[in-house]
Design a protein around this motif. Sequence first.
Motif, PDB file in Angstrom:
ATOM      1  N   SER A 116       0.861  -1.191   0.000  1.00 22.64           N
ATOM      2  CA  SER A 116       0.000   0.000   0.000  1.00 22.64           C
ATOM      3  C   SER A 116       0.891   1.231   0.000  1.00 22.64           C
ATOM      4  N   ILE A 117       0.563   2.164  -0.864  1.00 22.94           N
ATOM      5  CA  ILE A 117       1.369   3.378  -1.002  1.00 22.94           C
ATOM      6  C   ILE A 117       0.463   4.586  -0.835  1.00 22.94           C
ATOM      7  N   GLU A 118       0.870   5.484   0.055  1.00 23.70           N
ATOM      8  CA  GLU A 118       0.130   6.730   0.254  1.00 23.70           C
ATOM      9  C   GLU A 118       0.978   7.871  -0.289  1.00 23.70           C
ATOM     10  N   PHE A 119       0.309   8.888  -0.814  1.00 26.92           N
ATOM     11  CA  PHE A 119       1.011   9.997  -1.458  1.00 26.92           C
ATOM     12  C   PHE A 119       0.191  11.270  -1.300  1.00 26.92           C
ATOM     13  N   SER A 120       0.812  12.398  -1.633  1.00 29.18           N
ATOM     14  CA  SER A 120       0.133  13.684  -1.589  1.00 29.18           C
ATOM     15  C   SER A 120       0.915  14.685  -2.431  1.00 29.18           C
ATOM     16  N   ASP A 121       0.225  15.784  -2.780  1.00 21.71           N
ATOM     17  CA  ASP A 121       0.961  16.892  -3.387  1.00 21.71           C
ATOM     18  C   ASP A 121       1.028  18.060  -2.411  1.00 21.71           C
ATOM     19  N   LEU A 122       0.682  17.783  -1.163  1.00 22.87           N
ATOM     20  CA  LEU A 122       0.864  18.622   0.022  1.00 22.87           C
ATOM     21  C   LEU A 122      -0.098  19.796   0.242  1.00 22.87           C
ATOM     22  N   PRO A 123      -0.935  20.271  -0.642  1.00 28.57           N
ATOM     23  CA  PRO A 123      -1.914  21.275  -0.205  1.00 28.57           C
ATOM     24  C   PRO A 123      -3.130  20.562   0.415  1.00 28.57           C
ATOM     25  N   TYR A 124      -2.943  20.107   1.662  1.00 29.82           N
ATOM     26  CA  TYR A 124      -3.969  19.292   2.311  1.00 29.82           C
ATOM     27  C   TYR A 124      -5.316  20.002   2.433  1.00 29.82           C
ATOM     28  N   SER A 125      -5.315  21.293   2.529  1.00 26.29           N
ATOM     29  CA  SER A 125      -6.565  22.018   2.774  1.00 26.29           C
ATOM     30  C   SER A 125      -7.501  21.992   1.571  1.00 26.29           C
ATOM     31  N   ILE A 126      -6.993  21.675   0.397  1.00 24.42           N
ATOM     32  CA  ILE A 126      -7.863  21.690  -0.784  1.00 24.42           C
ATOM     33  C   ILE A 126      -7.781  20.366  -1.531  1.00 24.42           C
ATOM     34  N   GLU A 127      -7.893  19.286  -0.799  1.00 17.95           N
ATOM     35  CA  GLU A 127      -7.749  17.969  -1.399  1.00 17.95           C
ATOM     36  C   GLU A 127      -8.819  17.677  -2.437  1.00 17.95           C
ATOM     37  N   GLU A 128      -9.968  18.325  -2.334  1.00 20.06           N
ATOM     38  CA  GLU A 128     -11.020  18.035  -3.315  1.00 20.06           C
ATOM     39  C   GLU A 128     -10.625  18.471  -4.723  1.00 20.06           C
ATOM     40  N   LYS A 129      -9.644  19.370  -4.835  1.00 20.51           N
ATOM     41  CA  LYS A 129      -9.191  19.779  -6.163  1.00 20.51           C
ATOM     42  C   LYS A 129      -8.181  18.803  -6.744  1.00 20.51           C
ATOM     43  N   ASN A 130      -7.575  18.004  -5.900  1.00 21.15           N
ATOM     44  CA  ASN A 130      -6.564  17.060  -6.355  1.00 21.15           C
ATOM     45  C   ASN A 130      -7.229  15.852  -6.997  1.00 21.15           C
ATOM     46  N   ARG A 131      -6.843  15.562  -8.197  1.00 26.68           N
ATOM     47  CA  ARG A 131      -7.305  14.359  -8.880  1.00 26.68           C
ATOM     48  C   ARG A 131      -6.072  13.678  -9.431  1.00 26.68           C
ATOM     49  N   PHE A 132      -5.960  12.384  -9.136  1.00 26.87           N
ATOM     50  CA  PHE A 132      -4.769  11.637  -9.501  1.00 26.87           C
ATOM     51  C   PHE A 132      -5.132  10.418 -10.342  1.00 26.87           C
ATOM     52  N   ILE A 133      -4.159   9.984 -11.139  1.00 26.42           N
ATOM     53  CA  ILE A 133      -4.240   8.717 -11.851  1.00 26.42           C
ATOM     54  C   ILE A 133      -2.938   7.967 -11.584  1.00 26.42           C
ATOM     55  N   TYR A 134      -3.003   6.649 -11.702  1.00 21.86           N
ATOM     56  CA  TYR A 134      -1.801   5.854 -11.472  1.00 21.86           C
ATOM     57  C   TYR A 134      -1.798   4.639 -12.384  1.00 21.86           C
TER      58      TYR A 134
ATOM     59  N   ASN B  74     -10.221  12.849  -2.739  1.00 21.73           N
ATOM     60  CA  ASN B  74      -9.914  12.682  -1.314  1.00 21.73           C
ATOM     61  C   ASN B  74      -9.312  11.309  -0.985  1.00 21.73           C
ATOM     62  N   VAL B  75      -8.883  10.573  -1.985  1.00 23.52           N
ATOM     63  CA  VAL B  75      -8.219   9.289  -1.756  1.00 23.52           C
ATOM     64  C   VAL B  75      -6.771   9.442  -2.202  1.00 23.52           C
ATOM     65  N   ASN B  76      -5.877   9.063  -1.336  1.00 22.46           N
ATOM     66  CA  ASN B  76      -4.456   9.165  -1.684  1.00 22.46           C
ATOM     67  C   ASN B  76      -3.714   7.878  -1.348  1.00 22.46           C
ATOM     68  N   LYS B  77      -4.378   6.759  -1.604  1.00 26.74           N
ATOM     69  CA  LYS B  77      -3.772   5.467  -1.270  1.00 26.74           C
ATOM     70  C   LYS B  77      -3.975   4.501  -2.436  1.00 26.74           C
ATOM     71  N   ILE B  78      -2.909   3.785  -2.764  1.00 30.81           N
ATOM     72  CA  ILE B  78      -2.929   2.773  -3.818  1.00 30.81           C
ATOM     73  C   ILE B  78      -2.531   1.453  -3.169  1.00 30.81           C
ATOM     74  N   THR B  79      -3.282   0.396  -3.473  1.00 29.75           N
ATOM     75  CA  THR B  79      -2.991  -0.917  -2.893  1.00 29.75           C
ATOM     76  C   THR B  79      -2.915  -1.965  -3.995  1.00 29.75           C
ATOM     77  N   TYR B  80      -1.896  -2.806  -3.907  1.00 33.34           N
ATOM     78  CA  TYR B  80      -1.747  -3.962  -4.793  1.00 33.34           C
ATOM     79  C   TYR B  80      -1.528  -5.185  -3.919  1.00 33.34           C
ATOM     80  N   ASN B  81      -2.241  -6.261  -4.233  1.00 34.72           N
ATOM     81  CA  ASN B  81      -2.118  -7.512  -3.479  1.00 34.72           C
ATOM     82  C   ASN B  81      -1.599  -8.612  -4.386  1.00 34.72           C
TER      83      ASN B  81
END
Length: 194
Positions: free
Chosen positions: A55-73, A88-95
């Motif tokens: 499991s990997i957690e990540f951020s681009d660090l402006p925590y106060s405006i997480e709703e604007k952050n959209r990520f792909i992986y 509002n999700v910043n976690k990737i999991t692979y099993n």
Amino acid sequence: TDGFGVLNPKSITLYDINNPIILTAISVNGQPIKTKVSIRHLKKLELYYKQNNISIEFSDLPYSIEEKNRFIYQLDGVDKDWITIKSNVNKITYNNLSPGKYLLKICKLGNNGKPTNVICQLKIHVDSPWYYGVIAKIIYLLLFIGMIVWIINFIRIRTKLKMERAEKERVLDQVRLKIDFYNKLDKARNNVVE
């Protein structure tokens, strides 16, 4: 010290699409990992074959405006296409990752819905178990060759023993025939003498 400051609200940027993506936590098999370098600066992750749940957690660090952050992986070697992460999700999991080399890429989506140039990459290497290693494969090959040689030798010896047994039977038949012949000859001679 006394005075006032002038501030133009338009000059304040709360969200910058170009903020770098930073890894904040990594868990392997449910346990946080310990690394020699900070997770923020980690570029490569080496795992044993049993450490295949990550499991990997990540951020681009402006925590106060997480709703604007959209990520792909995308995990090269596993995912064919980019996967969009919910807001509002910043976690990737692979099993159950198979042994091999992988490259995890995390990217921001811009306001236009297209990936930006801001990409975080992490190389992941899951080692093969010992029984998939080169030495084990050499041992398997030697065992296989040894078994083939043993089977060939077994068949050769069995065939040789059958041939020897057949030769002994032939010789015994000849000896029996000679004995019968001599017995009949001896009987005939005894009958002539009487």
